[in-house]
Scaffold this motif. Structure first.
Motif, short mmCIF file in Angstrom:
data_model
loop_
_atom_site.label_atom_id
_atom_site.label_comp_id
_atom_site.label_asym_id
_atom_site.label_seq_id
_atom_site.Cartn_x
_atom_site.Cartn_y
_atom_site.Cartn_z
N SER A 83 0.85 -1.19 0.00
CA SER A 83 0.00 0.00 0.00
C SER A 83 0.88 1.24 0.00
CB SER A 83 -0.90 0.01 1.24
OG SER A 83 -0.09 0.08 2.41
N LEU A 84 0.24 2.42 -0.04
CA LEU A 84 1.00 3.67 0.04
C LEU A 84 1.76 3.75 1.35
CD1 LEU A 84 -1.30 6.46 -1.48
CD2 LEU A 84 1.02 5.84 -2.19
N GLU A 85 1.16 3.26 2.41
CA GLU A 85 1.84 3.27 3.71
C GLU A 85 3.08 2.39 3.68
OE1 GLU A 85 0.91 2.33 8.45
OE2 GLU A 85 -0.61 1.93 6.91
N THR A 86 2.95 1.21 3.03
CA THR A 86 4.10 0.31 2.91
C THR A 86 5.27 0.99 2.21
OG1 THR A 86 2.55 -1.54 2.69
CG2 THR A 86 4.84 -1.96 2.07
N LEU A 87 4.96 1.84 1.22
CA LEU A 87 5.98 2.53 0.43
C LEU A 87 6.29 3.92 0.99
CD1 LEU A 87 4.72 1.52 -3.12
CD2 LEU A 87 6.53 0.45 -1.77
N ALA A 88 5.96 4.16 2.24
CA ALA A 88 6.25 5.42 2.93
C ALA A 88 5.67 6.61 2.18
CB ALA A 88 7.76 5.59 3.12
N TYR A 89 4.53 6.40 1.53
CA TYR A 89 3.78 7.44 0.83
C TYR A 89 4.57 8.10 -0.30
CZ TYR A 89 0.64 6.82 4.75
OH TYR A 89 -0.20 6.26 5.67
N HIS A 90 5.51 7.36 -0.87
CA HIS A 90 6.25 7.87 -2.03
C HIS A 90 5.62 7.33 -3.31
CE1 HIS A 90 9.91 9.78 -0.22
NE2 HIS A 90 9.47 9.09 0.84
N THR A 91 5.56 8.17 -4.34
CA THR A 91 4.95 7.76 -5.62
C THR A 91 5.84 8.10 -6.82
OG1 THR A 91 3.78 9.86 -5.80
CG2 THR A 91 2.60 8.02 -4.74
N ASP A 92 7.06 8.55 -6.55
CA ASP A 92 7.90 8.99 -7.66
C ASP A 92 8.98 7.97 -8.02
OD1 ASP A 92 9.10 9.37 -5.25
OD2 ASP A 92 9.67 11.47 -5.57
N PHE A 93 8.74 6.71 -7.74
CA PHE A 93 9.71 5.66 -8.07
C PHE A 93 9.84 5.47 -9.58
CE2 PHE A 93 7.80 4.21 -3.98
CZ PHE A 93 8.93 4.38 -3.18
N HIS A 94 11.06 5.12 -10.02
CA HIS A 94 11.29 4.65 -11.39
C HIS A 94 11.41 3.12 -11.42
CE1 HIS A 94 12.98 8.68 -13.16
NE2 HIS A 94 11.91 8.85 -12.39
N HIS A 95 11.95 2.59 -10.31
CA HIS A 95 12.21 1.15 -10.24
C HIS A 95 11.82 0.66 -8.85
CE1 HIS A 95 15.27 -2.30 -11.20
NE2 HIS A 95 14.29 -2.74 -10.43
N LEU A 96 10.97 -0.35 -8.80
CA LEU A 96 10.48 -0.87 -7.52
C LEU A 96 10.67 -2.39 -7.50
CD1 LEU A 96 9.12 -0.07 -4.89
CD2 LEU A 96 6.90 -0.26 -6.02
#
Length: 669
Positions: A83-96
């Motif tokens: 979730s967004l919480e799991t990803l520390a509320y970041h949305t600007d990733f290029h590679h995950l």
């Protein structure tokens, strides 16, 4: 009072200045720290804008991720809910990278705002649980590479991940449980270029399943359960891997359109016949090894043999089949072929007599067949460099067959039954009778093979190696091993003085070498292991030997002069399993102790000493252990040398005295 105030004021100024001097560096460091992101997010690592948090038992990304992070590696952790919480509320990733977690839930719409996300790795999770909810994870607006391998997905489940992926180019669905590729499976991913479905259970591919993928160039369907392809029509495909299936038939549709297929792997299937390939193709690599091929026909009817057009083919592998013969006409439209592998079949005869069909062929592998006849005519294989013929039990060959291969450099003839001709000249002598002239030659010539560098003749039951056997052939490696009882002529290696580097004579039951190896000026590596040698071959100080294997022989004494001659070039010496005498090999002991030569099997190098019931390891032997009546051997040698010098001096005095008497007599006369 004024003075006291001024004094206090002065002291305050001094204290303030001192405090400022102490605090200023700290203030500067704080400003610098606030201006740049931290290099370490414990326990993660940051490299520029990439964050690595792999294998840390995390359930989500750290909260203090730097702003603008582009790559986040959370692989091999304990993430369950994405979730967004799991990803520390970041949305600007290029590679995950979320490889090898326990993800079984994905927040709906999670990726819709990740407009920069190009690479998404969700492999080795539990996405089959999420797919049961029948919710799409999309849209994956910008994702170009998606890995869904090893997720327990079965037929239809991949639709929830691919339904809205307009930019997707590379897709991996490896190691799932998919049994069927439906017609609409890739409808939401029309930009796909590469699809991997390796290691599934695919039984069926519906018609048109890949037709909408006009950019598809690579398709991996290996290790599945596909039984046949009867209408292959993917004109734009360049790479197709169908290995490790259960295919019995591969046929292309009849078309005048050019197929762009370059690489086709059909190995490890059950095809009894050669695949029916497109008439107009650009195929460069074809592997049909480990099938059930019984002939090169494309159908079971020998009357309907179809011509195979493979004008651009460079590599053809038909090894590990049941082929009994390959007619020369099969190669008529393979003018670009460079590598031909037909090893491990049942071929009894192979011939190339047409000058124009295989002019670019560089490698032929005919090993482990049942060859009884091998024919190469002049100018048929001008580029052939490597020929593998081992394991054929060949007994008779045209004695000049290898001289017709002008570019041959590597020749493997292990495990045959060939005899070597005494010399090329003898074969040109006129026959005594017409009958003798018609008899097939019983030997093969290796002289004047102008470019041959490596020759393997081990396990050929060779009894003799005649003189000048390799004259005018610039061999660098010669393997004559495993020919028990081999009798080498003293001139058998004549002509190899300046070329031979590697000589292998192991397990030949040789008790004495007639050939003078010291004449081979370029020789560096010699293997004489597992023979019956009782003495070393002679070498002089011009020797270039670097590696010498004398294991498993009957050597009692290593001649001191030979060891001294070898010492300047020798780097590696194998000496284990020889009945060496301890006190007759002190020269060898000195060499080992000075570390002038590496003895890799030093732990097995032992010698026999009369004072010990068990063999002594050479490393534990000391000069003091070799004494006669309390006198060290070295002193005995000195005394013997002194005694010999006294005798020589006496003889010289006597000789001079006799000459003087003769002169005096002649003067009186």
């Amino acid at each position: 009072m004024v003075r006291r105030y001024c004094y206090i004021s002065h002291q305050l100024k001094v204290s303030t200045m001192a405090a400022f001097q102490l605090l200023f560096p700290l203030l500067v460091s704080c400003v610098v720290a606030s201006a740049s992101p931290p290099r370490h997010i414990l326990p993660c690592q940051v490299v520029q804008m990439d964050v690595f948090c792999s294998d840390l038992s995390l359930r989500g990304a750290p909260l203090n991720l730097p702003h603008g992070v582009q790559m986040l590696d959370l692989s091999r952790n304990q993430v369950q809910n994405l979730s967004l919480e799991t990803l520390a509320y970041h949305t600007d990733f290029h590679h995950l990278n979320l490889h090898s977690n326990k993800i079984h839930f994905i927040q709906p719409g999670l990726f819709k705002d990740m407009t920069d996300l190009k690479v998404l790795d969700l492999s080795k999770n539990h996405l089959n649980v999420f797919a049961l909810s029948k919710i799409n994870i999309g849209p994956l607006t910008a994702v170009e590479s998606l890995d869904l391998s090893s997720n327990g997905l079965y037929t239809g489940m991949s639709d929830y991940f691919l339904a809205d992926s307009p930019s997707l180019a590379n897709l991996s669905l490896d190691s799932n449980s998919i049994t069927k590729i439906a017609q609409n499976t890739f409808n939401g991913s029309s930009s796909l270029k590469k699809i991997s479905l390796h290691n599934n259970v695919i039984l069926e591919i519906e018609d048109g399943a890949f037709d909408s993928l006009h950019n598809l160039t690579e398709l991996d369907l290996s290790k599945n359960s596909i039984t046949c392809i009867t209408d292959f029509n993917l004109h734009n495909l360049e790479v197709l891997n169908l290995s490790k299936n259960s295919m019995e038939l591969f046929q292309s549709t009849s078309s005048t359109q050019l197929y762009k297929l370059l690489y086709l792997d059909l190995s490890e299937n059950k095809m009894p016949y050669f695949p029916l390939l497109p008439r107009h193709n650009a195929l460069e690599y074809l592997d049909v090894s480990r099938n059930h091929l019984q002939s090169i026909n494309v159908t079971g009817n020998p009357e309907k043999r179809s011509t195979v057009f493979l004008n651009y083919l460079r590599y053809l592998d038909m090894s590990y089949n049941q082929l009994k013969s390959i007619p020369e006409s099969f190669f008529c439209f393979m003018g670009s072929l460079e590598v031909l592998n037909v090893s491990n079949n049942c071929i009894s005869s192979f011939s190339i007599t047409n000058e124009g069909i295989l002019t670019k062929l560089k490698i032929i592998n005919l090993s482990h067949n049942s060859l009884q006849s091998l024919t190469f005519e002049e100018n048929t294989l001008p580029m052939l460099e490597k020929l593998f013929l081992q394991g054929n039990d060949l007994t008779t060959l045209d004695h000049q067959v290898f001289q017709r291969l002008p570019s041959i450099r590597y020749l493997q003839l292990q495990k045959n039954n060939l005899k070597i001709c005494a010399s090329e000249q003898k074969q040109h002598e006129p026959a005594l009778t017409d009958q003798n002239h018609l008899d097939p030659p019983d030997c093969v010539s290796f002289s004047s093979v102008r470019n041959l560098h490596s020759l393997y003749l081990s396990e050929n039951n060779l009894q003799t190696l005649p003189a000048n056997a390799f004259a005018n052939t610039p061999l660098k490696l010669l393997d004559l091993s495993l020919n028990p009882g081999l009798d080498m002529d003293k001139d058998s290696l004549s002509g190899l003085e300046h070329s031979l580097v590697h000589l292998l004579l192991k397990e030949d039951n040789i008790s004495r070498l007639n050939t003078d190896l010291s004449l081979l000026k370029s020789l560096k590596h010699v293997d004489l292991s597992t023979n019956q040698l009782t003495s070393l071959p002679m070498w002089n100080k011009e020797s270039s030997i670097e590696s010498l294997n004398l294991q498993n022989n009957n050597l009692v004494t290593l001649e001191y002069s030979t060891m001294v001659a070898l010492e300047h070039s020798l780097k590696t010496l194998y000496m284990g399993s020889n009945p060496l005498n301890c006190c007759s090999n002190l020269g060898f002991l000195h060499m080992v102790q000075r570390s002038a030569v590496v003895v890799p099997d030093i732990e097995t190098v032992t010698c026999v000493h009369e004072d010990f019931s068990e063999p002594v390891n050479i490393e534990k032997l000391t000069e003091g252990m070799c004494q006669v009546s309390g006198t060290p051997i070295s002193i005995i040698f000195v005394l013997l040398a002194l005694f010999a010098a006294i005798i020589m001096l006496g003889l010289l005095v006597k000789y001079c005295h006799s000459r003087r008497r003769k002169r005096s007599r002649s003067f009186r006369a």
